[in-house]
Design a protein around this motif. Sequence first.
Motif, short mmCIF file in Angstrom:
data_model
loop_
_atom_site.label_atom_id
_atom_site.label_comp_id
_atom_site.label_asym_id
_atom_site.label_seq_id
_atom_site.Cartn_x
_atom_site.Cartn_y
_atom_site.Cartn_z
N ALA A 112 -0.93 5.55 2.13
CA ALA A 112 -1.97 5.06 0.05
C ALA A 112 -1.60 6.15 0.11
O ALA A 112 -2.15 7.49 1.01
N THR A 113 -1.32 6.80 -1.04
CA THR A 113 -2.48 8.17 -1.27
C THR A 113 -3.91 7.95 -1.79
O THR A 113 -4.17 7.51 -2.76
N LEU A 114 -5.07 8.70 -1.90
CA LEU A 114 -6.41 8.43 -2.02
C LEU A 114 -6.86 9.52 -3.12
O LEU A 114 -6.04 10.31 -2.65
N LYS A 115 -6.79 9.13 -4.46
CA LYS A 115 -7.57 9.81 -5.09
C LYS A 115 -9.42 9.86 -4.77
O LYS A 115 -9.52 8.85 -5.37
N VAL A 116 -10.18 11.17 -4.65
CA VAL A 116 -11.60 10.61 -5.01
C VAL A 116 -12.27 11.54 -5.67
O VAL A 116 -11.56 11.83 -6.51
N TYR A 117 -12.88 10.30 -6.41
CA TYR A 117 -13.64 10.47 -7.76
C TYR A 117 -15.84 10.58 -7.13
O TYR A 117 -15.79 9.62 -6.51
N ASP A 118 -16.04 11.10 -7.83
CA ASP A 118 -17.87 11.63 -7.94
C ASP A 118 -18.27 10.50 -8.84
O ASP A 118 -19.14 10.05 -8.17
N MET A 158 -7.35 3.26 7.36
CA MET A 158 -6.54 2.35 7.35
C MET A 158 -5.46 2.69 6.12
O MET A 158 -4.63 1.78 6.35
N LEU A 159 -5.72 2.33 4.93
CA LEU A 159 -4.96 2.91 3.71
C LEU A 159 -4.18 4.19 4.26
O LEU A 159 -3.23 4.81 3.68
N LYS A 160 -4.50 5.13 4.88
CA LYS A 160 -3.87 6.58 4.41
C LYS A 160 -2.45 6.41 5.45
O LYS A 160 -1.46 6.70 5.59
N VAL A 165 0.66 -0.84 0.18
CA VAL A 165 0.08 0.04 -0.27
C VAL A 165 0.71 0.80 -0.15
O VAL A 165 0.00 2.34 -0.61
N LYS A 166 2.13 1.31 0.66
CA LYS A 166 3.07 2.04 0.75
C LYS A 166 3.59 3.09 -0.41
O LYS A 166 3.22 2.34 -1.49
N GLY A 167 2.90 4.41 -0.95
CA GLY A 167 3.46 5.47 -2.17
C GLY A 167 2.32 4.62 -3.22
O GLY A 167 2.97 4.72 -4.17
N LYS A 168 1.63 4.15 -3.45
CA LYS A 168 -0.03 3.76 -4.54
C LYS A 168 -0.61 4.46 -4.09
O LYS A 168 -1.03 5.43 -3.10
N THR A 169 -1.27 4.82 -5.13
CA THR A 169 -2.58 5.92 -5.22
C THR A 169 -3.61 4.80 -5.47
O THR A 169 -3.78 4.27 -6.33
N ILE A 170 -4.53 4.80 -4.47
CA ILE A 170 -6.14 4.19 -4.48
C ILE A 170 -7.16 5.41 -4.60
O ILE A 170 -6.92 5.95 -4.41
N GLY A 171 -7.64 5.24 -5.59
CA GLY A 171 -9.16 5.34 -5.96
C GLY A 171 -10.43 5.44 -5.29
O GLY A 171 -10.89 4.03 -4.90
N VAL A 172 -10.94 6.03 -4.57
CA VAL A 172 -12.12 5.92 -3.83
C VAL A 172 -13.16 6.32 -4.08
O VAL A 172 -13.08 8.00 -4.97
N GLN A 173 -14.59 6.70 -4.04
CA GLN A 173 -15.65 7.06 -4.84
C GLN A 173 -16.26 8.05 -3.59
O GLN A 173 -16.07 7.41 -2.33
N ALA A 174 -16.55 9.24 -3.93
CA ALA A 174 -16.81 10.46 -2.62
C ALA A 174 -17.83 10.17 -1.63
O ALA A 174 -19.12 9.80 -2.16
N ASN A 175 -18.14 10.18 -0.64
CA ASN A 175 -18.92 9.83 0.35
C ASN A 175 -19.33 8.19 0.66
O ASN A 175 -20.76 8.47 0.96
N ALA A 235 -4.91 0.93 -7.98
CA ALA A 235 -5.86 0.29 -7.28
C ALA A 235 -7.77 1.26 -7.02
O ALA A 235 -7.55 2.14 -6.93
N LEU A 236 -8.75 1.11 -7.51
CA LEU A 236 -9.62 1.65 -7.16
C LEU A 236 -10.93 0.50 -6.13
O LEU A 236 -11.54 -0.42 -6.51
N ILE A 237 -11.37 1.18 -4.60
CA ILE A 237 -12.18 0.39 -3.98
C ILE A 237 -13.48 0.49 -4.08
O ILE A 237 -13.79 0.72 -4.13
N GLY A 238 -14.44 -1.02 -4.27
CA GLY A 238 -15.85 -1.05 -4.76
C GLY A 238 -15.75 -2.49 -3.79
O GLY A 238 -15.60 -2.67 -3.28
#
Length: 252
Positions: A161-167, A155-157, A135-145, A183-186
């Motif tokens: 990890a760096t999080l990229k937030v998507y609407d 758990m990741l930050k 996880v360290k140093g990786k960018t992980i996508g998440v959907q907002a809210n 990766a993207l969390i779903g």
Amino acid sequence: MKRSLMLSVLVVSSVSLAASVADVKKKGVLVLGTDPTFAPFEFKGADGQIQGFDIDIARAVAKDLGVRLEVRAVGFGALMPQSVTSGRVDMAMSGITITPERAKVVAFSAPYYRSAQVFIVRSGNPGKFAWPADVKGKTIGVQANTTGQFTANDMLKPKGATLKVYDDFAAGLADVRAGRVAALIGDAPTVDDLKKRLPGQFDKAGADLAAEDYGMVFAKGSNLAAAANKTLARLRASGEYQALLNKWIVQK
């Protein structure tokens, strides 16, 4: 004191806007709010109509109330909780996880589906992403809210990890496909649906991040939640619930 007064006003307002069974029967329609980007729970079919597992559950609730179902597309950020607490919709379903924090603001039905948060990667996992090892140093996508975002923050930050937030969840998938995020969390059923609809494009990687239960959402004080629970119990007892699982979610 000022904060307490403001909170009281908000609570009174939300209760006054809570649609009841009598209200729904009087107008002859149950209005469902959903974000139709979450197949197989809710998505737009080839005909442009919103369909899926959640939609069929909501349709059964409407049928038991003796009214028709009206489905309104609402972005997830506005869906929870604003669309419900404002009275814009009578109920919301969109793979919405039951949490203690959300339950302070809205009313949930009994759980209708047990899911898990998972990591979606490009097919073959060319980045060799794994959880919890990588996880360290990786960018992980998440959907907002979403609970995916909340869990990732917890758990990741802290693990670097760096999080990229998507609407829009679809925008996150596009970045996974292009290799712009590791990766993207779903939700677990989403991965199964993607692998079926878009073979050779996406896979699951690593261990599950968290388990969770979905619930139907209503305004605080609404007796629609009790009505929904009755429908859910009927569907389970009659075998219709399993039939819907087989139709939308169980992989064949």
